[in-house]
Write a protein that holds these residues in place. Structure first.
Motif, PDB file in Angstrom:
ATOM      1  N   THR A  68       0.799  -1.239   0.000  1.00 59.67           N
ATOM      2  CA  THR A  68       0.000   0.000   0.000  1.00 59.67           C
ATOM      3  C   THR A  68       0.828   1.284   0.000  1.00 59.67           C
ATOM      4  OG1 THR A  68      -0.285   0.235   2.413  1.00 59.67           O
ATOM      5  CG2 THR A  68      -1.868  -1.156   1.253  1.00 59.67           C
ATOM      6  N   GLY A  69       2.131   1.175  -0.222  1.00 58.18           N
ATOM      7  CA  GLY A  69       2.924   2.400  -0.258  1.00 58.18           C
ATOM      8  C   GLY A  69       3.114   2.893  -1.681  1.00 58.18           C
ATOM      9  N   TYR A  70       3.919   3.958  -1.836  1.00 58.06           N
ATOM     10  CA  TYR A  70       4.135   4.491  -3.179  1.00 58.06           C
ATOM     11  C   TYR A  70       5.615   4.751  -3.479  1.00 58.06           C
ATOM     12  CZ  TYR A  70       3.816   8.733  -0.336  1.00 58.06           C
ATOM     13  OH  TYR A  70       3.990   9.669   0.647  1.00 58.06           O
ATOM     14  N   LYS A  71       6.517   4.448  -2.527  1.00 61.92           N
ATOM     15  CA  LYS A  71       7.935   4.695  -2.788  1.00 61.92           C
ATOM     16  C   LYS A  71       8.655   3.381  -3.083  1.00 61.92           C
ATOM     17  CE  LYS A  71       8.508   8.835   0.031  1.00 61.92           C
ATOM     18  NZ  LYS A  71       9.120   9.365   1.263  1.00 61.92           N
ATOM     19  N   THR A  72       9.437   3.372  -4.144  1.00 61.75           N
ATOM     20  CA  THR A  72      10.165   2.160  -4.494  1.00 61.75           C
ATOM     21  C   THR A  72      11.669   2.432  -4.480  1.00 61.75           C
ATOM     22  OG1 THR A  72      10.082   2.700  -6.825  1.00 61.75           O
ATOM     23  CG2 THR A  72       8.333   1.286  -5.985  1.00 61.75           C
ATOM     24  N   ALA A  73      12.434   1.355  -4.636  1.00 66.58           N
ATOM     25  CA  ALA A  73      13.890   1.419  -4.746  1.00 66.58           C
ATOM     26  C   ALA A  73      14.272   0.224  -5.606  1.00 66.58           C
ATOM     27  CB  ALA A  73      14.529   1.350  -3.357  1.00 66.58           C
ATOM     28  N   PRO A  74      15.552   0.125  -6.036  1.00 70.15           N
ATOM     29  CA  PRO A  74      15.919  -1.018  -6.886  1.00 70.15           C
ATOM     30  C   PRO A  74      15.571  -2.364  -6.257  1.00 70.15           C
ATOM     31  CG  PRO A  74      17.671   0.601  -6.863  1.00 70.15           C
ATOM     32  CD  PRO A  74      16.649   1.088  -5.883  1.00 70.15           C
ATOM     33  N   ASN A  75      15.600  -2.453  -4.942  1.00 67.71           N
ATOM     34  CA  ASN A  75      15.232  -3.723  -4.313  1.00 67.71           C
ATOM     35  C   ASN A  75      13.942  -3.609  -3.494  1.00 67.71           C
ATOM     36  OD1 ASN A  75      16.536  -2.116  -2.435  1.00 67.71           O
ATOM     37  ND2 ASN A  75      17.323  -3.860  -1.258  1.00 67.71           N
ATOM     38  N   VAL A  76      13.147  -2.587  -3.790  1.00 72.82           N
ATOM     39  CA  VAL A  76      11.852  -2.444  -3.109  1.00 72.82           C
ATOM     40  C   VAL A  76      10.735  -2.304  -4.140  1.00 72.82           C
ATOM     41  CG1 VAL A  76      10.465  -1.120  -1.479  1.00 72.82           C
ATOM     42  CG2 VAL A  76      12.941  -1.279  -1.151  1.00 72.82           C
ATOM     43  N   SER A  77       9.784  -3.225  -4.091  1.00 72.50           N
ATOM     44  CA  SER A  77       8.572  -3.122  -4.901  1.00 72.50           C
ATOM     45  C   SER A  77       7.430  -2.652  -4.024  1.00 72.50           C
ATOM     46  CB  SER A  77       8.183  -4.493  -5.461  1.00 72.50           C
ATOM     47  OG  SER A  77       9.048  -4.887  -6.481  1.00 72.50           O
ATOM     48  N   THR A  78       6.384  -2.136  -4.648  1.00 77.29           N
ATOM     49  CA  THR A  78       5.165  -1.882  -3.885  1.00 77.29           C
ATOM     50  C   THR A  78       4.035  -2.686  -4.508  1.00 77.29           C
ATOM     51  OG1 THR A  78       4.555  -0.007  -5.263  1.00 77.29           O
ATOM     52  CG2 THR A  78       5.825   0.468  -3.282  1.00 77.29           C
ATOM     53  N   TYR A  79       3.100  -3.040  -3.686  1.00 72.80           N
ATOM     54  CA  TYR A  79       1.927  -3.744  -4.200  1.00 72.80           C
ATOM     55  C   TYR A  79       0.732  -3.331  -3.372  1.00 72.80           C
ATOM     56  CZ  TYR A  79       2.488  -6.854  -0.163  1.00 72.80           C
ATOM     57  OH  TYR A  79       2.614  -7.349   1.104  1.00 72.80           O
ATOM     58  N   SER A  80      -0.391  -3.257  -4.015  1.00 71.03           N
ATOM     59  CA  SER A  80      -1.615  -2.939  -3.301  1.00 71.03           C
ATOM     60  C   SER A  80      -2.784  -3.420  -4.134  1.00 71.03           C
ATOM     61  CB  SER A  80      -1.725  -1.435  -3.064  1.00 71.03           C
ATOM     62  OG  SER A  80      -2.872  -1.174  -2.288  1.00 71.03           O
ATOM     63  N   ALA A  81      -3.934  -3.399  -3.531  1.00 73.21           N
ATOM     64  CA  ALA A  81      -5.139  -3.791  -4.251  1.00 73.21           C
ATOM     65  C   ALA A  81      -6.015  -2.562  -4.412  1.00 73.21           C
ATOM     66  CB  ALA A  81      -5.875  -4.880  -3.485  1.00 73.21           C
ATOM     67  N   ARG A  82      -6.805  -2.561  -5.476  1.00 76.24           N
ATOM     68  CA  ARG A  82      -7.713  -1.437  -5.699  1.00 76.24           C
ATOM     69  C   ARG A  82      -8.975  -1.660  -4.865  1.00 76.24           C
ATOM     70  NH1 ARG A  82      -6.116   1.611 -10.352  1.00 76.24           N
ATOM     71  NH2 ARG A  82      -4.368   0.591 -11.374  1.00 76.24           N
ATOM     72  N   PHE A  83      -8.774  -1.469  -3.538  1.00 76.19           N
ATOM     73  CA  PHE A  83      -9.891  -1.693  -2.625  1.00 76.19           C
ATOM     74  C   PHE A  83     -11.064  -0.779  -2.960  1.00 76.19           C
ATOM     75  CE2 PHE A  83      -5.941  -2.257  -0.062  1.00 76.19           C
ATOM     76  CZ  PHE A  83      -5.980  -3.630   0.016  1.00 76.19           C
ATOM     77  N   TYR A  84     -10.756   0.375  -3.576  1.00 75.99           N
ATOM     78  CA  TYR A  84     -11.833   1.336  -3.856  1.00 75.99           C
ATOM     79  C   TYR A  84     -12.857   0.737  -4.811  1.00 75.99           C
ATOM     80  CZ  TYR A  84      -9.394   2.410  -8.247  1.00 75.99           C
ATOM     81  OH  TYR A  84      -8.792   2.317  -9.470  1.00 75.99           O
ATOM     82  N   GLU A  85     -12.446  -0.257  -5.604  1.00 75.04           N
ATOM     83  CA  GLU A  85     -13.422  -0.919  -6.475  1.00 75.04           C
ATOM     84  C   GLU A  85     -14.456  -1.665  -5.626  1.00 75.04           C
ATOM     85  OE1 GLU A  85     -10.510  -1.590 -10.350  1.00 75.04           O
ATOM     86  OE2 GLU A  85     -11.281  -3.346  -9.293  1.00 75.04           O
ATOM     87  N   GLY A  86     -13.959  -2.324  -4.580  1.00 71.22           N
ATOM     88  CA  GLY A  86     -14.875  -3.003  -3.663  1.00 71.22           C
ATOM     89  C   GLY A  86     -15.735  -2.007  -2.908  1.00 71.22           C
ATOM     90  N   ARG A  87     -15.119  -0.867  -2.546  1.00 67.74           N
ATOM     91  CA  ARG A  87     -15.864   0.169  -1.814  1.00 67.74           C
ATOM     92  C   ARG A  87     -17.043   0.682  -2.632  1.00 67.74           C
ATOM     93  NH1 ARG A  87     -14.914   0.226   3.565  1.00 67.74           N
ATOM     94  NH2 ARG A  87     -12.724  -0.240   3.894  1.00 67.74           N
ATOM     95  N   ALA A  88     -16.883   0.689  -3.967  1.00 67.36           N
ATOM     96  CA  ALA A  88     -17.969   1.152  -4.831  1.00 67.36           C
ATOM     97  C   ALA A  88     -19.191   0.240  -4.664  1.00 67.36           C
ATOM     98  CB  ALA A  88     -17.503   1.184  -6.279  1.00 67.36           C
ATOM     99  N   VAL A  89     -18.926  -1.070  -4.667  1.00 70.23           N
ATOM    100  CA  VAL A  89     -20.011  -2.038  -4.505  1.00 70.23           C
ATOM    101  C   VAL A  89     -20.649  -1.881  -3.120  1.00 70.23           C
ATOM    102  CG1 VAL A  89     -20.608  -4.482  -4.531  1.00 70.23           C
ATOM    103  CG2 VAL A  89     -18.834  -3.614  -6.085  1.00 70.23           C
ATOM    104  N   GLN A  90     -19.777  -1.710  -2.115  1.00 75.20           N
ATOM    105  CA  GLN A  90     -20.253  -1.501  -0.747  1.00 75.20           C
ATOM    106  C   GLN A  90     -21.141  -0.267  -0.660  1.00 75.20           C
ATOM    107  OE1 GLN A  90     -17.212  -0.866   2.262  1.00 75.20           O
ATOM    108  NE2 GLN A  90     -16.957  -3.061   2.456  1.00 75.20           N
ATOM    109  N   GLY A  91     -20.659   0.833  -1.251  1.00 73.51           N
ATOM    110  CA  GLY A  91     -21.401   2.085  -1.206  1.00 73.51           C
ATOM    111  C   GLY A  91     -22.775   1.941  -1.834  1.00 73.51           C
ATOM    112  N   HIS A  92     -22.822   1.188  -2.935  1.00 72.60           N
ATOM    113  CA  HIS A  92     -24.094   0.965  -3.609  1.00 72.60           C
ATOM    114  C   HIS A  92     -25.083   0.260  -2.677  1.00 72.60           C
ATOM    115  CE1 HIS A  92     -26.595   0.309  -7.260  1.00 72.60           C
ATOM    116  NE2 HIS A  92     -27.045  -0.702  -6.521  1.00 72.60           N
ATOM    117  N   ILE A  93     -24.630  -0.843  -2.091  1.00 73.20           N
ATOM    118  CA  ILE A  93     -25.510  -1.600  -1.182  1.00 73.20           C
ATOM    119  C   ILE A  93     -25.897  -0.731   0.010  1.00 73.20           C
ATOM    120  CG2 ILE A  93     -25.689  -3.641   0.296  1.00 73.20           C
ATOM    121  CD1 ILE A  93     -23.654  -5.020  -1.544  1.00 73.20           C
ATOM    122  N   ALA A  94     -24.908  -0.024   0.565  1.00 75.82           N
ATOM    123  CA  ALA A  94     -25.168   0.820   1.739  1.00 75.82           C
ATOM    124  C   ALA A  94     -26.220   1.877   1.424  1.00 75.82           C
ATOM    125  CB  ALA A  94     -23.876   1.475   2.207  1.00 75.82           C
ATOM    126  N   GLY A  95     -26.073   2.543   0.277  1.00 75.63           N
ATOM    127  CA  GLY A  95     -27.011   3.596  -0.089  1.00 75.63           C
ATOM    128  C   GLY A  95     -28.421   3.078  -0.290  1.00 75.63           C
TER     129      GLY A  95
END
Lengths: 357, 307
Positions: free
Chosen positions: A116-143
């Protein structure tokens, strides 16, 4: 020869033996922000770790440290893991970003992956999931489900990932229910069940009948169940033990395929620093079963929305959208670029309150 | 009546009592331990052990009351370990206490493996005819679970026993100067062991209050630092029972209040609200501690009887 000499020699020999043994295996380390039994965020990362063990068997050894505080102490924990001979280290919380980079600079031969970060280095990768896509579905049901039109949101820290989630849920709740209002509480913790429950209770007492959470434990689910008449969503993990009510659906993080692929890359020697950000389509974000407490028409709409996002037909941040201060952000039909999303530090129009600094 | 648009003061005050009870119980226990001259840093470990022992017993027996009994026993059991280490093996109290916390966290995670996701039986709230029906006051004062009242009774008891009873005098003597107390013929070790067990039982009750009532569920590590807050509270409260109560209410109260203020959308920056429980509690107690209260004289020192 004195006894201590004997012992030192023995220890040295043992040390050499274990080093030799360790060279055969690839050692993969995990740093967790909560306990593996939190039932949410850390639980899912640990599931990914166990999947790595199951997949590679004896070829890989995994180690982990749980409940590592974000900040200075994290640097010590990550350093220790690197010193123990880990070849690949996953640091699984946003607050480990600087500590991970600092340790990575000292261990150029060890590969690091920061979630979930945004800074990399030659031996540092970042990875995250687009949780906001799930939040969209949640928001729909919630509303669609709310009767009081008040949706309570337990936020953790004011970082882009959390703000994205709030915005995405709000946009989609508002779309189906123009009267909806979000009450947002910043808990300033990822894991503190008592405080999370208190936050849920405060929101419920002030009229919220839907609770969304961006903290790691199942405590808000328990608080909602105790209060009654409130619906919730599993966060990071399915939290199906609280289904069908209060938990009506969930966002599930699925890290296993990524962890296995990256471990394989280290074994093959093909590991490179990358920035991975996958969503529902790639399977990194899952939507947990929508329980029977949700009427069939709402469930169908939610699933249609999920499919549209998975296929890329719908982007949760599609214009026309304005920022909270009324200024234009996205024109009609325009979708947000990843750079803006990764650094998101503003609410969209309609959300009240201010983002803490 | 509503404050700031949507906060119901009666519900807020009721939540305050719930939020402050765990640290109140744990801090009271630790207060007695420290007044006996022993520093037990294992409060967090004893709390979490109490949380799972109470939860497991309540789930298996269906009775929250039995759960709390088990929680007290679990906390005291862990405290017994500390007592053996520090009073008989004469181990360093700070190290033993820290080890106790680590041990408690690990042990509770192990014990709790089968209990994740289960629901404990509900603890009934008191419902006194007439009293509980009084508008506002009924909800604030007379509609809690029994543990809230037990906490308050314990405050009064600890205060009265320490101040007025012979037993309290002896306990304080042991804490102030264990050599002198020993010379007078008091059983220093025995008194301290009893105090440690009492402290463990109280911490266990506090932990179970979180897992059975405040949250209610079992999650690994769910006390999340409450034990350390309780420890700090004892110091800031100058080892006085009344001030521990005040501190617990302040801390619990401001914690709940700031969450409610956030939810109500009050225009105070969240950063300030979020740190307010710590700031206000420390500030008030430090100002009150301007009188010459000080730590018990023998606090944390190892005692062994010379003939």
């Amino acid at each position: 020869m004195t006894l201590s000499r004997v012992l030192t020699t023995a220890a040295l020999a043992l040390g050499l033996a274990t080093t030799a043994l360790a060279q055969d295996k690839t050692k993969v380390g995990f740093i967790y922000v909560g306990p593996i039994g939190d039932g949410g965020w850390t639980f899912e990362h640990d599931k990914g770790r166990r999947a790595v063990e199951a997949h590679f068997g004896d070829a890989v050894e995994t180690v982990y440290r749980e409940s590592v505080p974000e900040g200075a102490d994290a640097e010590r924990a990550i350093t220790e893991m690197a010193l123990q001979g880990a070849d690949l280290i996953f640091s699984t919380s946003f607050g480990y970003m600087e500590p991970t980079l600092a340790v990575a600079a000292k261990f150029p031969n060890v590969k690091f992956e920061h979630a979930t970060g945004y800074k990399t280095a030659p031996n540092v990768s970042t990875y995250s999931a687009r949780f906001y896509e799930g939040r969209a579905v949640q928001g729909h049901i919630a509303g669609r489900m709310t009767k009081s039109n008040i949706i309570g949101y337990i936020a953790s820290f004011p970082i882009p990932e959390v703000i994205r989630g709030i915005n995405s849920a709000y946009i989609h709740a508002k779309k189906v229910n123009p009267d909806v209002d979000f009450k947002i509480v910043w808990a300033y913790t990822w894991f503190d069940p008592a405080k999370e429950a208190d936050a849920a209770t405060a929101l419920i007492e002030q009229g919220a009948d839907v609770i969304l959470q961006h903290t790691d434990s199942t405590a808000p689910q328990a608080a909602a169940e105790k209060a009654g008449g409130v619906i919730t969503f599993g966060q990071a993990s399915d939290m199906s033990e609280y289904a069908p009510l209060p938990r009506v659906s969930s966002i599930i993080d699925n890290w296993a395929p990524y962890y296995i692929a990256r471990t394989q890359a280290v074994i093959d020697g093909s590991w490179e620093s990358v920035q991975t950000w996958d969503g529902i389509g790639a399977g990194m974000v899952g939507i947990g079963e929508i329980s029977e407490a949700v009427p069939a028409d709402i469930r169908d709409e939610a699933l249609a929305l999920k499919n549209a996002i998975a296929k890329g037909a719908h982007h949760p941040f599609t214009g026309p959208l304005k920022k909270q201060d009324g200024s234009d952000w996205l024109a009609a039909g325009e979708v947000a670029d990843d750079g803006t999303l990764l650094g998101m530090n503003f609410y969209v129009e309609g959300i009240s309150g201010q983002i803490p600094n | 009546m509503m404050l700031f648009g949507s906060i119901d003061p009666a519900l807020l005050l009721a939540s305050l009592m719930v939020a402050s009870t765990p640290i109140l119980l744990a801090a009271l226990g630790e207060l007695v331990v420290e007044r006996a001259g022993v520093l037990n840093l294992g409060v967090e470990g004893m709390m979490i052990t109490g949380a799972i022992c109470g939860f497991a017993m309540a789930v298996n027996s269906g009775s929250p009351a039995l759960g709390f009994v088990a929680a007290a026993a679990g906390g005291a059991g862990l405290a017994l370990l500390f007592a053996l280490l520090t009073q008989f093996a004469l181990a360093n109290q700070v190290a033993s206490g820290l080890a106790l916390t680590l041990f408690g966290l690990g042990l509770s995670a192990l014990l709790g493996q089968g209990y994740v996701g289960l629901k404990p039986p509900a603890t009934i709230r008191l419902n006194i005819p007439l009293l509980s029906d009084i508008p506002f006051l009924g909800r604030v004062l007379f509609s809690h679970d029994l543990m809230v009242y037990l906490g308050l009774v314990l405050v009064a008891l600890v205060w009265a026993v320490l101040k007025y009873s012979r037993a309290g005098l002896i306990l304080r003597a042991v804490g102030e100067n264990h050599e002198a107390a020993h010379a007078l013929g008091y059983k220093v070790v025995r008194i301290r062991v009893l105090a440690i067990l009492f402290g463990g039982a109280c911490a266990g009750l506090g932990g179970a209050y979180i897992s059975l009532i405040r949250v209610p569920q079992w999650t690994e590590g769910m006390t999340a630092g409450a034990g350390w807050i309780a420890l700090a509270l004892v110091v800031f409260a100058s080892w006085k029972a009344g001030r521990v109560l005040l501190g617990a209410w302040l801390f619990g109260g401001v914690t709940v209040l700031q969450l409610n203020l956030q939810a109500a959308g009050l225009a105070i920056p969240v950063e300030y609200l979020s740190m307010s429980p710590y700031l206000i509690t420390i500030l008030v107690l430090v100002i009150m501690a301007r009188d010459k209260s000080r730590a018990p004289g023998s606090l944390g020192r190892v005692f062994y009887a010379t003939q």
